[in-house]
Enzyme design. Structure first.
Site, PDB file in Angstrom:
ATOM      1  N   HIS A 311     -13.667  -7.653  -0.036  1.00 57.98           N
ATOM      2  CA  HIS A 311     -14.451  -6.556  -0.590  1.00 57.98           C
ATOM      3  C   HIS A 311     -13.597  -5.852  -1.632  1.00 57.98           C
ATOM      4  O   HIS A 311     -12.390  -5.724  -1.464  1.00 57.98           O
ATOM      5  CB  HIS A 311     -14.858  -5.569   0.514  1.00 57.98           C
ATOM      6  CG  HIS A 311     -15.939  -4.648   0.089  1.00 57.98           C
ATOM      7  ND1 HIS A 311     -15.696  -3.484  -0.602  1.00 57.98           N
ATOM      8  CD2 HIS A 311     -17.280  -4.748   0.218  1.00 57.98           C
ATOM      9  CE1 HIS A 311     -16.844  -2.896  -0.856  1.00 57.98           C
ATOM     10  NE2 HIS A 311     -17.833  -3.641  -0.388  1.00 57.98           N
ATOM     11  N   ASP A 369     -21.950  -8.689   5.134  1.00 53.45           N
ATOM     12  CA  ASP A 369     -22.776  -9.890   5.024  1.00 53.45           C
ATOM     13  C   ASP A 369     -22.353 -10.998   5.968  1.00 53.45           C
ATOM     14  O   ASP A 369     -23.088 -11.966   6.147  1.00 53.45           O
ATOM     15  CB  ASP A 369     -22.745 -10.411   3.583  1.00 53.45           C
ATOM     16  CG  ASP A 369     -23.496  -9.492   2.645  1.00 53.45           C
ATOM     17  OD1 ASP A 369     -24.543  -8.990   3.063  1.00 53.45           O
ATOM     18  OD2 ASP A 369     -23.032  -9.271   1.518  1.00 53.45           O
TER      19      ASP A 369
END
Ligand code: ACO
Length: 435
Positions: A311, A369
């Site tokens: 991320h 996700d």
């Protein structure tokens, strides 16, 4: 500007006598930021930041992330508390208005949103223009963009009332638009919304119900849906939100801006990762293949990524991933799925990756996700709907950020600069004279 100026940074250009004093701005929490708006005027230079990793593009009161500590706050409230105690529509109110609603405020808001959930009947015919196998995100981009052709009464972006009604319409209609994209793809009749249901229960109903059978409501699944929506509701200046803000900065109408956000979300490096994770797990197949797969990921000449990992901001853990992993177990239990090979494979993959120096050194952890696809699949959603569900949830974040920007007195068109590395000026040579 609500950020306070406490100190300044002085920059001196080597080899010249020019220097600039740049104010250092402090928000309520988070690192200080220095304000470079006068940099070009004072020094004749500007900044280079591909991917905007070091650049605050706005000041915002909506969402705060501390990527080193794994903290996510909506309007100051920790995501863990909202996930446990709140409901999606309450979170929508919070994101849009800044504070949690009283019972009365919430009742009015819920009624207001739910009464906007039908689509104009003429909008139905848009669906027939698509091939049956169209990706739901392609349908979502088009149908949401087309809303601007139906609601001329709220296209004046400088009118507070028009902005509010556009926000209600977008949040309310998005589940209907997504559910109908699915119904169209499987050839089932469109199911109309029912206002006595909660937002999440209504979405599951429009998605799963068929006219030939009584629809059985499952409160555990509705709660899980609500949680998924809460966890995806906003995430400060991510790619799709920045896209919405950039489109909105030109004065474009909110439906066009949200359609732009949906397009940006679709990419596999962003919201499309939830679909890509399931494809990756299916390709890996069994735990025996994890090691060769990770070797592939780590090979420098390979562009294979461990999808659902890494991320831009979280360098410790993504708090949403923890919450969604727990919800995964709850949903599978509720559905009586004792062993889900995909979940087992994902958990094993996570463990192996988290103890591998490649991922440790680069501070790569599972993001939201990594597990969301597994829970959505168990709830009966086909893989190609995953990113569309993300778009349903993120609409409130996009709309809140767009409204905040439009109401910001320092708002101006977004227009990044560049370092030009092409040819210097040269003269045109006629084709017959070119060698
Ligand atoms: N698998 C393997 N290596 C990775 C991964 C990954 N998932 N993510 C980052 N890396 C590596 C990069 O190759 C780079 O290695 P290097 O230093 O040897 O060159 C290093 O880690 C740093 O990564 P960056 O690419 O600089 O990180 P960036 O902040 O630009 O990208 C992103 C973040 C796009 C999320 C990236 O981690 C990625 O592609 N992850 C997979 C896709 C994904 O899950 N996206 C969803 C994000 S969450 C969301 O949008 C909802």
């Amino acid at each position: 500007m609500s950020a306070a100026v406490k100190r300044s940074v002085t920059i001196t250009l080597d080899g010249s006598n020019k220097s600039a004093s740049l104010p250092l701005l402090s928000g309520t929490i988070g690192p200080d930021v220095f304000d470079i708006r006068k940099l070009y005027a004072d020094l004749g230079v500007f900044t280079f930041d591909p991917g905007y990793g070091q650049t605050a593009s706005c000041d915002s009161k909506i969402t705060f992330i501390d990527g080193d500590e794994g903290v996510l706050l909506y309007r100051g409230y920790p995501i863990e508390q909202l996930a446990e105690k709140s409901r999606f529509l309450e979170v929508c109110y919070l994101l849009l208005n800044g504070d949690l609603p009283t019972k009365e405020e919430f009742g009015k808001f819920e009624k207001g949103v739910m009464r906007h959930n039908m689509l104009h009947e003429q909008l139905r015919s848009f669906y027939n223009g698509f091939r049956r196998d169209a990706h739901p995100m392609a349908v979502m981009c088009s149908v949401v963009g087309a809303l601007s052709a139906f609601y001329h009464d709220n296209l004046d972006v400088w009118d507070e009332g028009a902005r509010r009604i556009a926000a209600f319409r977008l949040i309310a209609k998005m589940p209907t638009i997504a559910a109908w994209a699915y119904k169209y793809s499987v050839g089932q009749p469109f199911v109309y919304p029912r206002n006595e249901l909660t937002y999440s229960a209504n979405f599951l109903y429009m998605f799963h119900a068929v006219p030939t059978e009584e629809y059985k409501f499952n409160p555990v699944l509705a709660k899980a849906m609500d949680l998924i929506l809460i966890l995806h509701a906003d995430h400060e200046q991510n790619a799709s939100t920045s896209t919405v803000r950039l489109a909105g900065s030109t004065g474009a109408n909110p439906f066009a801006c949200i359609a732009a956000g949906i397009a940006s979300l679709w990419g596999p490096a962003h919201g499309g990762a939830n679909e890509a994770v399931l494809k990756m797990l299916a390709d890996i197949g069994t735990t025996a293949n994890i090691k060769p797969f990770l070797d592939d990921v780590k090979a420098k000449d390979n562009s294979t990524k461990l999808m659902g990992f890494g991320h831009r901001v979280y360098k410790n853990y993504d708090p949403r991933a923890k919450l969604i992993q727990k919800a995964c177990h709850d949903v599978l239990n509720e559905l009586g799925i004792k062993d889900d090979p995909l979940l087992d494979l994902a958990m094993e993959l996570e463990q192996i990756a988290l103890s591998d120096p490649y991922f440790i050194e680069r501070k790569l952890y599972p993001n939201v996700d990594f597990y969301s696809g597994i829970i959505l699949k168990a709830m009966g959603f086909p893989t190609n709907m995953f990113t569309a569900l993300f778009a349903v949830a993120r609409t409130v974040g996009w709309v809140s950020q767009w409204k905040e920007m439009m109401e910001d007195p320092q708002q101006r068109i977004g227009r990044p600069r560049q370092i030009y590395t092409g040819s210097p000026r040269r003269d045109y040579v006629p084709m017959t004279e070119r060698t």
